[in-house]
Design an enzyme around this catalytic site. Structure first.
Site, PDB file in Angstrom:
ATOM      1  N   HIS A  39       0.847  -1.185   0.000  1.00  0.00           N
ATOM      2  CA  HIS A  39       0.000   0.000   0.000  1.00  0.00           C
ATOM      3  C   HIS A  39       0.877   1.228   0.000  1.00  0.00           C
ATOM      4  CE1 HIS A  39      -3.241   2.747   0.961  1.00  0.00           C
ATOM      5  NE2 HIS A  39      -4.048   1.784   0.561  1.00  0.00           N
ATOM      6  N   ASP A  92      -8.028  -5.104  -0.190  1.00  0.00           N
ATOM      7  CA  ASP A  92      -8.549  -5.894  -1.306  1.00  0.00           C
ATOM      8  C   ASP A  92      -8.188  -7.367  -1.224  1.00  0.00           C
ATOM      9  OD1 ASP A  92      -9.908  -3.911  -2.616  1.00  0.00           O
ATOM     10  OD2 ASP A  92      -8.099  -3.149  -3.558  1.00  0.00           O
TER      11      ASP A  92
HETATM   12  N1  CMC Z   1       4.166  -7.519  -5.074  1.00  0.00           N
HETATM   13  C1  CMC Z   1       5.516  -7.520  -5.221  1.00  0.00           C
HETATM   14  N2  CMC Z   1       6.301  -6.455  -4.999  1.00  0.00           N
HETATM   15  C2  CMC Z   1       5.693  -5.321  -4.602  1.00  0.00           C
HETATM   16  C3  CMC Z   1       4.308  -5.257  -4.426  1.00  0.00           C
HETATM   17  C4  CMC Z   1       3.541  -6.406  -4.671  1.00  0.00           C
HETATM   18  N3  CMC Z   1       2.216  -6.394  -4.505  1.00  0.00           N
HETATM   19  N4  CMC Z   1       3.962  -4.009  -4.034  1.00  0.00           N
HETATM   20  C5  CMC Z   1       5.101  -3.316  -3.975  1.00  0.00           C
HETATM   21  N5  CMC Z   1       6.148  -4.111  -4.314  1.00  0.00           N
HETATM   22  C6  CMC Z   1       7.586  -3.740  -4.296  1.00  0.00           C
HETATM   23  C7  CMC Z   1       7.951  -2.895  -5.513  1.00  0.00           C
HETATM   24  O1  CMC Z   1       8.383  -3.695  -6.575  1.00  0.00           O
HETATM   25  C8  CMC Z   1       9.035  -2.040  -4.925  1.00  0.00           C
HETATM   26  O2  CMC Z   1      10.206  -2.807  -4.835  1.00  0.00           O
HETATM   27  P1  CMC Z   1      11.666  -2.114  -5.045  1.00  0.00           P
HETATM   28  O3  CMC Z   1      11.801  -1.150  -3.931  1.00  0.00           O
HETATM   29  O4  CMC Z   1      12.624  -3.242  -5.001  1.00  0.00           O
HETATM   30  O5  CMC Z   1      11.606  -1.455  -6.396  1.00  0.00           O
HETATM   31  C9  CMC Z   1       8.580  -1.768  -3.491  1.00  0.00           C
HETATM   32  O6  CMC Z   1       7.775  -2.904  -3.144  1.00  0.00           O
HETATM   33  C10 CMC Z   1       7.764  -0.494  -3.317  1.00  0.00           C
HETATM   34  O7  CMC Z   1       6.674  -0.537  -4.232  1.00  0.00           O
HETATM   35  P2  CMC Z   1       6.125   0.706  -5.029  1.00  0.00           P
HETATM   36  O8  CMC Z   1       5.489   0.226  -6.285  1.00  0.00           O
HETATM   37  O9  CMC Z   1       7.204   1.749  -5.143  1.00  0.00           O
HETATM   38  O10 CMC Z   1       5.057   1.238  -4.006  1.00  0.00           O
HETATM   39  P3  CMC Z   1       3.859   2.182  -4.348  1.00  0.00           P
HETATM   40  O11 CMC Z   1       3.531   2.894  -3.103  1.00  0.00           O
HETATM   41  O12 CMC Z   1       4.162   3.012  -5.566  1.00  0.00           O
HETATM   42  O13 CMC Z   1       2.685   1.172  -4.781  1.00  0.00           O
HETATM   43  C11 CMC Z   1       0.816  -0.288  -4.681  1.00  0.00           C
HETATM   44  C12 CMC Z   1       1.647   0.785  -3.931  1.00  0.00           C
HETATM   45  C13 CMC Z   1      -0.465  -0.558  -3.885  1.00  0.00           C
HETATM   46  C14 CMC Z   1       0.423   0.266  -6.069  1.00  0.00           C
HETATM   47  C15 CMC Z   1       1.668  -1.571  -4.822  1.00  0.00           C
HETATM   48  O14 CMC Z   1       2.012  -2.066  -3.544  1.00  0.00           O
HETATM   49  C16 CMC Z   1       0.981  -2.650  -5.654  1.00  0.00           C
HETATM   50  O15 CMC Z   1       1.093  -2.637  -6.878  1.00  0.00           O
HETATM   51  N6  CMC Z   1       0.215  -3.589  -4.990  1.00  0.00           N
HETATM   52  C17 CMC Z   1      -0.562  -4.573  -5.706  1.00  0.00           C
HETATM   53  C18 CMC Z   1      -1.881  -3.951  -6.169  1.00  0.00           C
HETATM   54  C19 CMC Z   1      -2.868  -3.755  -5.039  1.00  0.00           C
HETATM   55  O16 CMC Z   1      -3.081  -4.640  -4.210  1.00  0.00           O
HETATM   56  N7  CMC Z   1      -3.502  -2.570  -5.012  1.00  0.00           N
HETATM   57  C20 CMC Z   1      -4.552  -2.259  -4.033  1.00  0.00           C
HETATM   58  C21 CMC Z   1      -4.152  -1.176  -3.099  1.00  0.00           C
HETATM   59  S1  CMC Z   1      -5.281  -1.058  -1.686  1.00  0.00           S
HETATM   60  C22 CMC Z   1      -6.764  -0.514  -2.364  1.00  0.00           C
HETATM   61  C23 CMC Z   1      -6.716   0.915  -2.699  1.00  0.00           C
HETATM   62  O17 CMC Z   1      -6.840   1.748  -1.778  1.00  0.00           O
HETATM   63  O18 CMC Z   1      -6.567   1.231  -3.893  1.00  0.00           O
END
Ligand code: CMC
Length: 429
Positions: free
Chosen positions: A308, A365
């Site tokens: 998240h 989710d």
């Molecule tokens: N699986 C594998 N790796 C992950 C995941 C995941 N679900 N989420 C984050 N990471 C890794 C990412 O690759 C990165 O690694 P590194 O630092 O080595 O590059 C690190 O964790 C930080 O991730 P980020 O993408 O920079 O974090 P963000 O804050 O931009 O993204 C997120 C947040 C929710 C988009 C992401 O965690 C994700 O894609 N999760 C899966 C989709 C999901 O479940 N979304 C629902 C969110 S809750 C409902 C809502 O409020 O929308």
């Protein structure tokens, strides 16, 4: 007391910028005059560290796992209130008195029916239409039936009516989007039913078979909607605020929010989670294999329902939902093998250094899809359910933005393209 400031040094020049502190002691540097004084802008892709507004609706502490609406904890609200009570709280700032609650629910119940011409619009959508696309289109179409809603600065009463109408009609639109996909006739609202029961009735009643609303299902839906009701400045809410900041009407701002929610990194994650769990099951149920895929930087696969942007400890909504999923499945006597896969995956992930180091925990989710399945809601409707729940939050944020008369949203950029060059004639390219 002197105003607290932050100092930024650029070369020899020092610029003092005011600090803004919120009621929960969150502090921000107000960079409003930075460009005028230094020619500099700030760069923050994804707005990871940018406050876009000062809001009094929702407080969230991602490090401590706290979520409160207007000061009330999500745990207490989910346990004790109804979805419409939370909607009132979000939109009007206080829990309603019994009289206020009665008027609000009565007004909403009174407007559940939609104009028959909405059916003509619905008929134009093929059964292959994703219900999120249908929902956002029908919400935009509200502007055609209620042109007076186009002016967001009309009287307080007019804004109240716009709010009541959309809260009333969204469940009807959502259920009709599902009926369209099924190729079944639409079911009209029944106003002797409460908000959640009425939605379930419109979803599941058939000309060939009467549907009796199970109070367990209705109560679970009430809780799920509350858990989704607002989440401060996320992607869809920021979209609603930014569209509304151009003084576009409530309905088109909400429609934009629905579209922003659709993506799998936001509200679309609940559908993606179940699809992922189904894939893992069909592939033999080896959770470790999928964990390895999620960690492999050359593989685009991500563990859906994990991670998240703001929760770096745990998502308090996920805690409540996990327990609710266990309760609902037990009460309804549903055995879902996908739940075992989810639990297995969670167990492995919570111990895995990759997930631990990055603070990746199950989010709202991860378990919501499992409850929706148990309630009989089809996978493509999951994000629609999220939209139904988020509606009061979007409304509250839109209303706050308008009442504060916030300026039009317009970020800046750092240009990295070509510098000026002469036009090259087609024959010479
Ligand atoms: N699986 C594998 N790796 C992950 C995941 C995941 N679900 N989420 C984050 N990471 C890794 C990412 O690759 C990165 O690694 P590194 O630092 O080595 O590059 C690190 O964790 C930080 O991730 P980020 O993408 O920079 O974090 P963000 O804050 O931009 O993204 C997120 C947040 C929710 C988009 C992401 O965690 C994700 O894609 N999760 C899966 C989709 C999901 O479940 N979304 C629902 C969110 S809750 C409902 C809502 O409020 O929308």
């Amino acid at each position: 007391m002197a105003e607290e400031t932050a100092e930024i040094k650029v070369g020899d020049k020092s610029i003092e910028l005011p600090l803004i502190t919120g009621t929960e002691n969150e502090t921000a540097i107000n960079i409003g005059k930075l460009r005028a004084e230094s020619g500099l802008i700030t760069l923050d892709p994804g707005y990871k560290n940018t406050g876009a507004t000062q809001s009094a609706i929702t407080f969230l502490d991602g490090e401590k796992g706290i979520l409160r609406h207007r000061g009330y904890s999500i745990e207490e609200l989910a346990e004790n209130s109804t979805f419409l009570e939370v909607a009132y709280l979000l939109i009007y700032g206080e829990l309603p008195t019994p009289a206020e609650y009665e008027t609000f629910t009565k007004d909403i119940t009174h407007h559940t029916l939609v104009h028959e011409d909405f059916k003509k619009i619905l008929d134009g959508f093929p059964a292959s239409s994703h219900p999120m696309g249908v929902l956002s289109s029908l919400v935009t179409a509200m502007t055609a039936f209620y042109p007076e809603s186009l002016d967001p600065n009309r009287s307080k009463e007019a804004v109240y009516m716009s709010i009541v109408r959309i809260l009333a009609k969204m469940p009807t639109f959502a259920a009709w989007a599902f009926k369209n996909q099924m190729g079944h006739p639409v079911v009209y609202p029944k106003n002797n039913l409460d908000y959640c029961s009425n939605f379930l009735h419109m979803m599941f009643n058939l000309p060939s078979q009467d549907y009796d609303v199970d109070p367990v299902v209705s109560a679970a839906l009430n809780k799920l909607l509350i858990l989704h009701a607002d989440h401060e400045q996320n992607c869809s809410t920021s979209t609603v605020r930014i569209v509304g900041s151009s003084q576009a009407s409530l309905y088109v701002s909400l429609s934009a929010g629905i579209n922003a929610l659709w993506g799998p990194l936001h509200g679309g994650a609940n559908q993606a989670v179940i699809e992922m769990l189904e894939n893992i099951k069909a592939d033999g149920g080896d959770t470790q294999k999928w964990m390895d895929k999620a960690k492999d930087k050359n593989d685009p696969f991500r563990l859906m329902g994990f991670g998240h942007r703001v929760y770096k400890n745990f998502d308090p909504r996920a805690k409540i939902i996990k327990k609710a999923a266990d309760d609902v499945l037990e009460k309804l006597g549903v055995v879902d093998p996908v739940l075992d896969i989810a639990k297995g995956l969670e167990e492995v992930a919570l111990k895995d250094p990759y997930f631990v180091e990055r603070n990746l925990y199950p989010n709202v989710d991860f378990y919501s899809g499992i409850i929706y399945r148990a309630l009989g809601i089809p996978t493509e409707m999951f994000t629609v359910m999220f939209a139904l729940g988020r509606l009061p939050g979007w409304i509250a944020q839109w209303k706050e933005m308008r009442e504060n008369n916030e300026p039009i949203g317009r970020p800046r950029q750092v240009y990295v393209g070509e510098t000026e060059r002469p036009y090259v004639d087609m024959s010479k390219r």
